[in-house]
Motif scaffolding. Sequence first.
Motif, PDB file in Angstrom:
ATOM      1  N   PHE A 155      -6.968   8.822   6.828  1.00 25.27           N
ATOM      2  CA  PHE A 155      -5.887   8.721   5.683  1.00 25.27           C
ATOM      3  C   PHE A 155      -4.548   8.742   6.540  1.00 25.27           C
ATOM      4  N   LEU A 156      -4.311   9.480   7.556  1.00 27.63           N
ATOM      5  CA  LEU A 156      -3.428   9.453   8.326  1.00 27.63           C
ATOM      6  C   LEU A 156      -3.036   7.919   9.135  1.00 27.63           C
ATOM      7  N   THR A 157      -4.039   7.365   9.628  1.00 24.61           N
ATOM      8  CA  THR A 157      -4.202   6.020  10.185  1.00 24.61           C
ATOM      9  C   THR A 157      -3.951   5.157   9.283  1.00 24.61           C
ATOM     10  N   SER A 158      -4.180   5.210   7.880  1.00 26.63           N
ATOM     11  CA  SER A 158      -3.866   4.156   7.210  1.00 26.63           C
ATOM     12  C   SER A 158      -2.535   4.288   6.737  1.00 26.63           C
ATOM     13  N   LEU A 159      -1.838   5.315   6.522  1.00 23.63           N
ATOM     14  CA  LEU A 159      -0.226   5.395   6.281  1.00 23.63           C
ATOM     15  C   LEU A 159       0.546   4.567   7.513  1.00 23.63           C
ATOM     16  N   ILE A 160       0.134   5.089   8.651  1.00 25.65           N
ATOM     17  CA  ILE A 160       0.483   4.505   9.996  1.00 25.65           C
ATOM     18  C   ILE A 160       0.404   2.932   9.814  1.00 25.65           C
ATOM     19  N   TYR A 161      -0.734   2.380   9.597  1.00 27.52           N
ATOM     20  CA  TYR A 161      -1.220   1.045   9.286  1.00 27.52           C
ATOM     21  C   TYR A 161      -0.104   0.146   8.162  1.00 27.52           C
ATOM     22  N   LEU A 162      -0.019   0.960   7.042  1.00 28.17           N
ATOM     23  CA  LEU A 162       0.669   0.396   6.084  1.00 28.17           C
ATOM     24  C   LEU A 162       2.195   0.342   6.459  1.00 28.17           C
ATOM     25  N   PHE A 163       2.598   1.238   7.551  1.00 28.47           N
ATOM     26  CA  PHE A 163       3.944   1.451   7.852  1.00 28.47           C
ATOM     27  C   PHE A 163       4.391   0.229   8.944  1.00 28.47           C
ATOM     28  N   GLN A 164       3.217  -0.009   9.874  1.00 34.22           N
ATOM     29  CA  GLN A 164       3.309  -1.101  10.496  1.00 34.22           C
ATOM     30  C   GLN A 164       3.360  -2.581  10.261  1.00 34.22           C
ATOM     31  N   PHE A 165       2.510  -2.696   8.935  1.00 36.95           N
ATOM     32  CA  PHE A 165       2.208  -3.996   8.409  1.00 36.95           C
ATOM     33  C   PHE A 165       3.682  -4.117   7.673  1.00 36.95           C
ATOM     34  N   LYS A 166       4.293  -3.271   7.093  1.00 37.53           N
ATOM     35  CA  LYS A 166       5.783  -3.338   6.634  1.00 37.53           C
ATOM     36  C   LYS A 166       6.688  -3.700   7.418  1.00 37.53           C
ATOM     37  N   LEU A 167       6.561  -3.201   8.623  1.00 35.32           N
ATOM     38  CA  LEU A 167       7.696  -3.500   9.709  1.00 35.32           C
ATOM     39  C   LEU A 167       7.322  -4.884  10.404  1.00 35.32           C
ATOM     40  N   ILE A 168       5.980  -5.178  10.491  1.00 39.80           N
ATOM     41  CA  ILE A 168       5.841  -6.495  11.210  1.00 39.80           C
ATOM     42  C   ILE A 168       6.290  -7.606  10.170  1.00 39.80           C
TER      43      ILE A 168
END
Length: 173
Positions: A155-168
Amino acid sequence: MNLPNLLTLFRFILIPLYLGLFFSDVPHRMLWAFGVLLLAGLTDVIDGYLARKNGQVTQLGIMLDPLADKLMMLAVFLSLLISGRITLTAAAAIFIRDLGMIIASAIFHFRGKITVPANVMGKLTTVLYYVALSLLIFDVPDAEKFLWGVIAFSFLTSLIYLFQFKLINQRSM
């Protein structure tokens, strides 16, 4: 269709093969099912390596690769739930997270958004899930406790992924 994408498609074929072996009466069925699971993991590593090494990273591969991983994981966890090796609560947490990631990736892809390729945290999550699956398949004591640690990490990695998606996607506007 390049070789890395063909290997990814091959992993989709391994899903029903795994399920068939897991629920069969074949002697040493758990070893055979585990072998298929390891083959899926190995092809995942090989297709990613080949794609990067040969400059064959494609948007199709970026979308299909994690889909193949998640569907295999869902199939394995479903088999573990049905066989009583994990609780419904653990299975629900895994299914919710993985289905959410699959649906979000598909929506983002079809809306023309840039998909974030697998990163170190995602790869570590996959490795940890494979360790947890191994422990569960072979009925190792406290395997489900280890699984819960992996679920929390996922779940932590999913949150990181969503943050990266938003940034990119903010940068590409």
